[in-house]
Design a protein around this motif. Sequence first.
Motif, short mmCIF file in Angstrom:
data_model
loop_
_atom_site.label_atom_id
_atom_site.label_comp_id
_atom_site.label_asym_id
_atom_site.label_seq_id
_atom_site.Cartn_x
_atom_site.Cartn_y
_atom_site.Cartn_z
N LEU A 7 23.84 -66.12 26.57
CA LEU A 7 22.48 -66.33 26.08
C LEU A 7 21.54 -66.21 27.27
CD1 LEU A 7 22.70 -69.39 23.65
CD2 LEU A 7 22.17 -67.02 23.05
N THR B 170 16.44 -68.30 29.37
CA THR B 170 15.28 -68.96 28.77
C THR B 170 15.62 -69.62 27.43
OG1 THR B 170 14.72 -66.79 27.89
CG2 THR B 170 13.49 -67.53 29.82
N ILE B 171 16.82 -69.34 26.91
CA ILE B 171 17.18 -69.88 25.60
C ILE B 171 18.10 -71.08 25.75
CG2 ILE B 171 18.49 -69.38 23.49
CD1 ILE B 171 17.28 -66.61 23.57
N MET B 172 17.76 -72.15 25.05
CA MET B 172 18.55 -73.37 25.11
C MET B 172 19.93 -73.10 24.51
SD MET B 172 19.39 -76.54 23.53
CE MET B 172 18.39 -76.89 22.10
N ALA C 297 22.71 -74.89 23.06
CA ALA C 297 23.07 -76.21 22.53
C ALA C 297 24.57 -76.45 22.69
CB ALA C 297 22.66 -76.32 21.07
N GLN C 298 25.36 -75.40 22.48
CA GLN C 298 26.81 -75.53 22.60
C GLN C 298 27.19 -75.86 24.05
OE1 GLN C 298 30.61 -72.90 21.08
NE2 GLN C 298 28.61 -71.94 21.12
N LYS D 220 30.31 -64.85 25.51
CA LYS D 220 31.39 -64.11 24.87
C LYS D 220 31.99 -63.14 25.86
CE LYS D 220 29.06 -64.06 20.46
NZ LYS D 220 27.89 -63.41 19.88
N LEU E 271 25.24 -52.72 20.04
CA LEU E 271 26.05 -53.60 19.19
C LEU E 271 26.54 -54.88 19.85
CD1 LEU E 271 27.66 -54.08 16.52
CD2 LEU E 271 29.51 -52.73 17.52
N LEU E 272 27.11 -54.75 21.03
CA LEU E 272 27.83 -55.91 21.59
C LEU E 272 26.92 -57.08 21.93
CD1 LEU E 272 30.44 -54.03 23.83
CD2 LEU E 272 30.69 -54.85 21.49
N ALA E 273 25.69 -56.79 22.35
CA ALA E 273 24.76 -57.87 22.67
C ALA E 273 23.47 -57.67 21.89
CB ALA E 273 24.45 -57.87 24.17
N ASN E 274 22.75 -58.76 21.65
CA ASN E 274 21.42 -58.67 21.03
C ASN E 274 20.40 -58.91 22.14
OD1 ASN E 274 18.94 -59.18 19.84
ND2 ASN E 274 19.86 -60.08 18.01
N ILE F 83 17.42 -59.46 22.34
CA ILE F 83 16.37 -60.46 22.15
C ILE F 83 16.83 -61.83 22.67
CG2 ILE F 83 14.97 -61.70 20.43
CD1 ILE F 83 15.13 -59.19 18.67
N ILE F 84 18.13 -62.09 22.55
CA ILE F 84 18.61 -63.43 22.93
C ILE F 84 19.69 -63.41 23.99
CG2 ILE F 84 18.06 -64.73 20.82
CD1 ILE F 84 20.85 -63.99 19.76
#
Lengths: 239, 77
Positions: free
Chosen positions: B10, B13-15, B17-18, B41, B62-65, B67-68
Amino acid sequence: MTATAGKLRFGIVVFPGSNCEADTWHAIHDEMDAPVEYVWHEETNLDGYDCVILPGGFSYGDYLRTGAVARFSPVMGAVQEFAAKGGLVLGICNGFQILLEAGLLPGAMLRNAGQKFVCRYLHVRVETTDTPFTREMTKGAVLRIPIAHGEGNYYADPDMLAEMKEHDQIVFRYCTAEGESTPEANPNGSLDNIAGVCNRDRNVLGMMPHPERCTDPILGSADGRLVWESLLEVSRGDS
Amino acid sequence: MATARVIITLKKTIMDAQGQTVEKALHNLGYTGVSNLRIGKYVEMTVEGRDQERVEEMCRKLLANPIIEDFRIELEE
């Protein structure tokens, strides 16, 4: 809009792993008495439909990311074309996730902040009635509607969010029964309590709550009917 | 033939949580001095030719997005 005499013709796309297609069929066919067909994900022609629905479920097992594999299904090329021509596209739950992965809607989904799958009734506030999916609603109205998802934590970067606000693209926000968007009313950590968004052309809507699961008071709420009634109003001739 | 290893995380900048939950669990087990735990991953595949650009394209498509997520590629013969 694709305003036609008679009722909208609905197509429900079925991916391997979809599981809300029968509920959606029930809502449209039995509750709203509108014409509806299933569309297998290998179909590449959507001629004859006015509104295409991507239903809830776990397409392709949610492998990699939710919607990441379904987004490359043969039917999705046709959905892109259909949306570009102004066709109505509604993504519910997993369908919303697929629309995000496909780039038909802005943003992305993260795992629920609480790490748990959340399946329960909650409240959302109608933020705009300027869409074919919400035109029969009242701005600020509170709907009682169920959610059921593990990855509904909506995310968009600050620029995207500003653009969505500027163009009135936030359609539903999680709220209390009184209509307040508090952190406690947010079931999954979604940015700005966002539960549903539309594209700039307003013909594509993605929402995490399930309007097909609450079309009769016997199911706990009939508020979901408003989505289907809004859509069917489109076909009553105004454009 | 080459082996491509892709690590997807991730964005900072994205929290995560896991990651935060697992970090807390490590603290509870008495492991002090553990911070910034992020969960990601790992994708491993055999590819023909050592074509970094092609694997990057797979990641973006495909493998990553994007945006996040961020991704990192390791390619070896």
